[in-house]
Design an enzyme around this catalytic site. Structure first.
Site, PDB file in Angstrom:
ATOM      1  N   ASP A  14       0.846  -1.191   0.000  1.00 36.55           N
ATOM      2  CA  ASP A  14       0.000   0.000   0.000  1.00 36.55           C
ATOM      3  C   ASP A  14       0.886   1.247   0.000  1.00 36.55           C
ATOM      4  O   ASP A  14       2.068   1.182   0.359  1.00 36.55           O
ATOM      5  CB  ASP A  14      -0.875  -0.046   1.260  1.00 36.55           C
ATOM      6  N   ASP A  16      -0.341   5.165   0.713  1.00 37.13           N
ATOM      7  CA  ASP A  16      -0.618   6.200   1.715  1.00 37.13           C
ATOM      8  C   ASP A  16      -0.690   5.581   3.117  1.00 37.13           C
ATOM      9  O   ASP A  16      -1.451   4.649   3.345  1.00 37.13           O
ATOM     10  CB  ASP A  16      -1.960   6.881   1.381  1.00 37.13           C
TER      11      ASP A  16
HETATM   12 MG   LIG Z   1      -2.956   3.158   3.424  1.00 38.47          MG
END
Ligand SMILES: [Mg+2]
Length: 285
Positions: A14, A16
């Site tokens: 992932d 962010d």
């Molecule tokens: Mg995230």
């Protein structure tokens, strides 16, 4: 640990809250990626973001000092475009979204328009929608009428809240809720927590779910998508999940990650261990 570690891990990471916050790299992100490259671990950055192109995301990461190439990024917009390409025969698509989704559709050679006055003159096969900061009543009307006439309804990602400088702004899922309310049809969702984006990622790295580990900071999106796609999962407490919020989640849920790490150095050590085991096996052959 409930599942066995494969010989060679593949990573879906992932962005962010896992690699960076805003425009700031998270501690250890650069080193983790350098090591994955050195150890030849196949990986993809898997993000629900549908507005940016992979080129823009890779450039942002490079600016923060994290090595990233365009082909390392898989956005929910790309996964949506690939899903449409693989499930519909030469469809005409009404696109509600921004540059990331526009480019993804064009890259898949899909015919599309984002202009509601053009769309309403045509037979629309698919309505695909991501975050669109130019969303209008007119687009909502054309989309919902097309869906009522039988067009498929697809949303890139279900996030209803988008943390921004102003506070919590509406996300793609908020617009999807409006289209669903108007059309009476629940959309197919591509992004996390749904498994579709992970299935696209597995296809891209040509590996099976048991060979892949999803690394992310969000239990309800990253970890959930990993579990639904039957991948290994590692939660990192670098973003939205704190130690205490994880502790209370654990008491009330069966959908737990295979690993929980405080930081990215611990993630790196997991891959190091996998690499060394691999090395030992190679030496024994
Ligand atoms: Mg995230």
């Amino acid at each position: 640990m409930s599942k066995t570690m494969p010989n060679k891990l593949h990573a879906f990471i992932d962005l962010d809250g896992t690699m960076f916050h805003g425009s700031q790299a998270i501690d250890g992100a650069d080193r983790l990626i350098e090591c994955l490259q050195e150890w030849k671990v196949p990986y993809l950055f898997v993000t629900n973001n549908s507005t940016r192109t992979p080129q823009q995301i890779a450039a942002l990461m490079e600016k923060m000092g994290i090595q990233a190439r365009t082909e390392d990024v898989l956005t929910s917009a790309q996964a949506a475009a690939m899903f449409i390409r693989d499930h519909y025969k030469d469809p005409f698509v009404f696109m509600i979204g921004e540059e990331g989704l526009q480019q993804a559709l064009s890259d898949c050679n899909i015919r599309w328009t984002s202009d509601p006055s053009i769309a309403e003159q045509k037979q629309i096969d698919v309505v695909v929608q991501g975050l669109d900061r130019q969303f209008t009543y007119n687009k909502l009307e054309v989309a919902s009428i097309a869906i009522r006439k039988g067009a498929a309804s697809i949303v890139t990602n279900p996030d209803v809240q988008l943390p921004s400088d102003k506070g919590i702004s509406p996300g793609a899922g908020t617009i999807a809720a409006a289209i669903q309310a108007a059309s009476g049809v629940e959309p197919v969702c591509i992004g996390k927590p749904e498994a579709i984006i992970m299935q696209v990622a597995l296809k891209q790295l040509e590996c099976t779910a048991s060979e892949a580990i999803v690394v992310g900071d969000n239990l309800l999106t990253d970890i959930q998508a990993g579990i639904r796609a039957k991948c290994l999962t590692a939660l990192v407490l670098t973003g939205v999940t704190s130690k205490s919020s994880y502790a209370s989640y654990r008491e009330n849920s069966n959908d737990l990650p295979d690993y929980v790490f405080d930081n990215l150095e611990q993630v790196r050590l997991l891959f190091e261990q996998n690499y060394e085991n691999n090395d030992t096996e190679r030496a024994l052959e």
